[in-house]
Design a protein around this motif. Structure first.
Motif, PDB file in Angstrom:
ATOM      1  N   PRO A 224       0.746  -1.381  -0.092  1.00  0.00           N
ATOM      2  CA  PRO A 224      -0.066   0.111   0.136  1.00  0.00           C
ATOM      3  C   PRO A 224       0.979   1.320   0.134  1.00  0.00           C
ATOM      4  CG  PRO A 224      -0.980  -1.640   1.491  1.00  0.00           C
ATOM      5  CD  PRO A 224       0.369  -2.311   0.978  1.00  0.00           C
ATOM      6  N   ASN A 225       1.993   1.256   0.626  1.00  0.00           N
ATOM      7  CA  ASN A 225       2.760   2.564   0.747  1.00  0.00           C
ATOM      8  C   ASN A 225       3.674   2.453  -0.441  1.00  0.00           C
ATOM      9  OD1 ASN A 225       2.856   4.032   3.395  1.00  0.00           O
ATOM     10  ND2 ASN A 225       2.759   1.755   4.004  1.00  0.00           N
ATOM     11  N   PHE A 226       3.876   1.529  -1.240  1.00  0.00           N
ATOM     12  CA  PHE A 226       4.573   1.695  -2.699  1.00  0.00           C
ATOM     13  C   PHE A 226       3.422   2.289  -3.508  1.00  0.00           C
ATOM     14  CE2 PHE A 226       5.918  -1.071  -6.445  1.00  0.00           C
ATOM     15  CZ  PHE A 226       6.651  -0.273  -6.844  1.00  0.00           C
ATOM     16  N   ALA A 227       2.122   1.755  -3.346  1.00  0.00           N
ATOM     17  CA  ALA A 227       1.214   2.234  -4.283  1.00  0.00           C
ATOM     18  C   ALA A 227       0.990   3.770  -4.155  1.00  0.00           C
ATOM     19  CB  ALA A 227      -0.205   1.520  -4.062  1.00  0.00           C
ATOM     20  N   TYR A 228       1.076   4.374  -2.574  1.00  0.00           N
ATOM     21  CA  TYR A 228       0.963   5.597  -2.310  1.00  0.00           C
ATOM     22  C   TYR A 228       2.105   6.448  -3.016  1.00  0.00           C
ATOM     23  CZ  TYR A 228       1.082   9.668   0.912  1.00  0.00           C
ATOM     24  OH  TYR A 228       0.903  10.957   1.350  1.00  0.00           O
ATOM     25  N   SER A 229       3.248   5.958  -2.813  1.00  0.00           N
ATOM     26  CA  SER A 229       4.364   6.794  -3.613  1.00  0.00           C
ATOM     27  C   SER A 229       4.395   6.770  -5.098  1.00  0.00           C
ATOM     28  CB  SER A 229       5.688   5.741  -3.235  1.00  0.00           C
ATOM     29  OG  SER A 229       5.980   5.870  -1.790  1.00  0.00           O
ATOM     30  N   ILE A 230       3.987   5.748  -5.799  1.00  0.00           N
ATOM     31  CA  ILE A 230       3.625   5.802  -7.186  1.00  0.00           C
ATOM     32  C   ILE A 230       2.570   6.801  -7.595  1.00  0.00           C
ATOM     33  CG2 ILE A 230       2.716   4.542  -9.129  1.00  0.00           C
ATOM     34  CD1 ILE A 230       5.403   3.724  -8.445  1.00  0.00           C
ATOM     35  N   TYR A 231       1.513   6.705  -6.987  1.00  0.00           N
ATOM     36  CA  TYR A 231       0.446   7.566  -7.139  1.00  0.00           C
ATOM     37  C   TYR A 231       0.630   9.112  -6.876  1.00  0.00           C
ATOM     38  CZ  TYR A 231      -4.387   9.483  -7.052  1.00  0.00           C
ATOM     39  OH  TYR A 231      -5.309  10.357  -7.504  1.00  0.00           O
ATOM     40  N   THR A 232       1.222   9.283  -5.570  1.00  0.00           N
ATOM     41  CA  THR A 232       1.623  10.602  -5.513  1.00  0.00           C
ATOM     42  C   THR A 232       2.771  11.174  -6.663  1.00  0.00           C
ATOM     43  OG1 THR A 232       1.604  10.205  -3.241  1.00  0.00           O
ATOM     44  CG2 THR A 232       2.879  12.201  -3.770  1.00  0.00           C
ATOM     45  N   THR A 233       3.595  10.592  -7.038  1.00  0.00           N
ATOM     46  CA  THR A 233       4.395  11.018  -8.137  1.00  0.00           C
ATOM     47  C   THR A 233       3.801  11.391  -9.393  1.00  0.00           C
ATOM     48  OG1 THR A 233       6.302   9.981  -6.794  1.00  0.00           O
ATOM     49  CG2 THR A 233       6.914  10.754  -9.164  1.00  0.00           C
ATOM     50  N   ILE A 234       2.994  10.224  -9.996  1.00  0.00           N
ATOM     51  CA  ILE A 234       2.530  10.351 -11.165  1.00  0.00           C
ATOM     52  C   ILE A 234       1.388  11.328 -11.265  1.00  0.00           C
ATOM     53  CG2 ILE A 234       1.201   9.031 -12.933  1.00  0.00           C
ATOM     54  CD1 ILE A 234       3.034   6.574 -12.217  1.00  0.00           C
ATOM     55  N   ARG A 235       0.651  11.303 -10.054  1.00  0.00           N
ATOM     56  CA  ARG A 235      -0.480  12.327  -9.879  1.00  0.00           C
ATOM     57  C   ARG A 235      -0.086  13.912 -10.236  1.00  0.00           C
ATOM     58  NH1 ARG A 235      -3.124  16.138  -9.633  1.00  0.00           N
ATOM     59  NH2 ARG A 235      -5.052  16.519  -8.245  1.00  0.00           N
ATOM     60  N   ILE A 236       1.027  14.176  -9.688  1.00  0.00           N
ATOM     61  CA  ILE A 236       1.541  15.601  -9.783  1.00  0.00           C
ATOM     62  C   ILE A 236       1.239  16.263 -11.293  1.00  0.00           C
ATOM     63  CG2 ILE A 236       3.598  17.397  -9.509  1.00  0.00           C
ATOM     64  CD1 ILE A 236       4.286  15.338  -7.108  1.00  0.00           C
ATOM     65  N   PHE A 237       1.649  15.248 -12.453  1.00  0.00           N
ATOM     66  CA  PHE A 237       1.325  15.698 -13.408  1.00  0.00           C
ATOM     67  C   PHE A 237      -0.134  15.982 -13.973  1.00  0.00           C
ATOM     68  CE2 PHE A 237       5.290  13.488 -14.147  1.00  0.00           C
ATOM     69  CZ  PHE A 237       5.861  14.058 -15.011  1.00  0.00           C
ATOM     70  N   GLY A 238      -1.071  15.480 -13.016  1.00  0.00           N
ATOM     71  CA  GLY A 238      -2.462  15.894 -13.358  1.00  0.00           C
ATOM     72  C   GLY A 238      -3.298  14.753 -14.265  1.00  0.00           C
ATOM     73  N   PHE A 239      -4.633  14.653 -14.004  1.00  0.00           N
ATOM     74  CA  PHE A 239      -5.432  13.950 -14.476  1.00  0.00           C
ATOM     75  C   PHE A 239      -6.364  14.623 -15.456  1.00  0.00           C
ATOM     76  CE2 PHE A 239      -4.614  11.442 -10.663  1.00  0.00           C
ATOM     77  CZ  PHE A 239      -3.800  10.517 -11.140  1.00  0.00           C
ATOM     78  N   SER A 240      -6.820  14.316 -16.602  1.00  0.00           N
ATOM     79  CA  SER A 240      -7.631  15.120 -17.162  1.00  0.00           C
ATOM     80  C   SER A 240      -8.106  14.323 -18.424  1.00  0.00           C
ATOM     81  CB  SER A 240      -6.810  16.254 -18.038  1.00  0.00           C
ATOM     82  OG  SER A 240      -6.112  15.927 -18.974  1.00  0.00           O
ATOM     83  N   SER A 241      -9.449  14.336 -18.867  1.00  0.00           N
ATOM     84  CA  SER A 241     -10.153  13.576 -19.913  1.00  0.00           C
ATOM     85  C   SER A 241      -9.885  14.159 -21.449  1.00  0.00           C
ATOM     86  CB  SER A 241     -11.593  13.381 -19.694  1.00  0.00           C
ATOM     87  OG  SER A 241     -11.861  12.671 -18.305  1.00  0.00           O
ATOM     88  N   LEU A 242      -8.607  13.836 -21.890  1.00  0.00           N
ATOM     89  CA  LEU A 242      -8.387  14.289 -23.163  1.00  0.00           C
ATOM     90  C   LEU A 242      -8.674  13.382 -24.443  1.00  0.00           C
ATOM     91  CD1 LEU A 242      -4.813  15.702 -21.998  1.00  0.00           C
ATOM     92  CD2 LEU A 242      -6.893  17.127 -22.244  1.00  0.00           C
ATOM     93  N   PRO A 243      -8.975  14.021 -25.382  1.00  0.00           N
ATOM     94  CA  PRO A 243      -9.117  13.258 -26.385  1.00  0.00           C
ATOM     95  C   PRO A 243      -8.128  12.197 -26.751  1.00  0.00           C
ATOM     96  CG  PRO A 243      -8.874  15.563 -27.207  1.00  0.00           C
ATOM     97  CD  PRO A 243      -8.772  15.476 -26.037  1.00  0.00           C
ATOM     98  N   ILE A 244      -8.204  11.082 -27.486  1.00  0.00           N
ATOM     99  CA  ILE A 244      -7.036  10.065 -27.983  1.00  0.00           C
ATOM    100  C   ILE A 244      -6.154  10.755 -28.784  1.00  0.00           C
ATOM    101  CG2 ILE A 244      -6.616   7.937 -28.816  1.00  0.00           C
ATOM    102  CD1 ILE A 244      -7.916   7.564 -26.209  1.00  0.00           C
ATOM    103  N   SER A 245      -6.578  11.451 -29.718  1.00  0.00           N
ATOM    104  CA  SER A 245      -5.565  12.352 -30.771  1.00  0.00           C
ATOM    105  C   SER A 245      -4.538  13.093 -29.981  1.00  0.00           C
ATOM    106  CB  SER A 245      -6.524  13.188 -31.472  1.00  0.00           C
ATOM    107  OG  SER A 245      -7.386  14.235 -30.705  1.00  0.00           O
TER     108      SER A 245
END
Length: 352
Positions: A224-245
């Motif tokens: 679970p703490n490994f998952a926390y570390s991965i999520y925190t790092t990648i999440r900083i780039f932000g999530f958004s529903s962008l078109p596949i193109s």
């Protein structure tokens, strides 16, 4: 070698010269990991690791052809600064009523992230709790293994042999496919790093008697703490529903899908190792992703985007696209082998 590294990355800031314990420990960790991988892959070339004096949130592996095919791995100072502050400040925020002046300012410019030192806040390492430092170290293990994979499995040399348009799906021999091969290489590096980090825990830590408050006690605390570390790092780039193109133009998989693929890989590895209570461990890991989202929002000006993760992950169009990106491995695997420094995994090893 230090001056060659500095010269190669001079346009990006050159070498980051620091005597801080934090920087020295990251460099030492990288060299330990490089030697560790070489014990299993003796043909792995020499790799020089150091820090780049640049505030961008990034790390990269590079091949210096001009100076005799020297391989470098460079971690940007911005990556270290952002991750140290994010991982070590969340426990402080939970206890104190902090105003916006002490939050982290992370700005996005031209698809990169930079750290604004004037808006950060610092704390002595001695005052940070052990779990926060464990998570911080753990993500650097993952990132270093990720970059080593780019060298070991021939990604760097393979990319240098192709034009960028080819790597984005315009191979003449694969003209019927509109896909991004760079993202396939990134997923391969994520898979490699995940396997090695979990393998290191199993080999070196699991059998050690630990009495301190640490994430390394057992599978139930580590994963679970490994998952926390991965999520925190990648999440900083932000999530958004962008078109596949739009997503097809990225060098890395869309962050929400990337996290989902890593989580799926973790579950597969645990199953192969016959770890007990996998369902409970993965359920707790999902809970830790939610906690990581809350923590990131608490120490930055970023908005809560957890719902966007669900929107992206369950979007059929996204799933179809990333299944194709994973299938790319079967297309490029044999050609990639000619650039690799060890035997590559077989076809169909990347799954979703």
């Amino acid at each position: 070698m230090e001056e060659l590294f500095n010269s190669y990355f001079l346009s990006e800031g050159g070498i980051y010269r620091s005597e801080s314990t934090q920087i020295k420990e990251i460099i030492e960790l990288a060299n330990i990991i490089i030697r560790r991988v070489r014990t299993q892959y003796p043909l792995l070339p020499e790799i020089y690791f150091n820090i780049i004096d640049n505030n961008t949130f990034n790390a990269k592996a590079a091949l210096d052809v001009k100076n005799g095919n020297i391989y470098y791995i460079g971690v940007y100072a911005g990556l270290i600064n952002i991750l140290f502050d994010v991982f070590t400040k969340t426990n402080i925020v939970r206890e104190l009523d902090l105003n916006e002046e002490v939050k982290l300012s992370i700005t996005s410019t031209k698809s990169t992230l930079e750290f604004d030192h004037s808006k950060g806040f610092s704390e002595s390492i001695s005052n940070v709790d052990i779990i926060a430092l464990d998570r911080y170290r753990l993500i650097f293990e993952f990132l270093i293994y990720h970059e080593i994979c780019h060298i070991l499995r021939g990604h760097i040399a393979f990319k240098q042999s192709k034009k960028i348009s080819e790597l984005q799906g315009n191979f003449k021999e694969y003209s019927d496919l509109n896909i991004n091969f760079i993202q396939t290489l990134e997923m391969d590096a994520d898979s490699f790093a995940t396997s090695w980090v979990i393998g290191d825990f199993r080999r070196f830590t699991l059998k050690t008697e630990l009495t301190e408050n640490t994430i390394y006690k057992n599978w139930e605390t580590f994963i679970p703490n490994f998952a926390y570390s991965i999520y925190t790092t990648i999440r900083i780039f932000g999530f958004s529903s962008l078109p596949i193109s739009k997503i097809k133009t990225f060098t890395h998989p869309e962050p929400a899908i990337r996290i989902s693929l890593i989580m799926s890989n973790i579950a597969t590895i645990l199953d192969a190792l016959n770890v007990d209570n996998i369902d409970d461990i993965m359920s707790n890991s999902i809970h830790m992703l939610k906690r990581a989202e809350t923590d990131v929002v608490s120490v930055t000006f970023l908005d809560d985007q957890l719902e966007n993760v669900k929107d992206v992950y369950f979007n059929p169009e996204y799933i179809k696209y990333y299944k194709q990106v994973l299938h790319n491995w079967n297309i490029i695997r044999d050609e990639l082998q000619s650039y690799a420094f060890g035997e590559l995994p077989g076809k169909n090893f990347l799954t979703f």
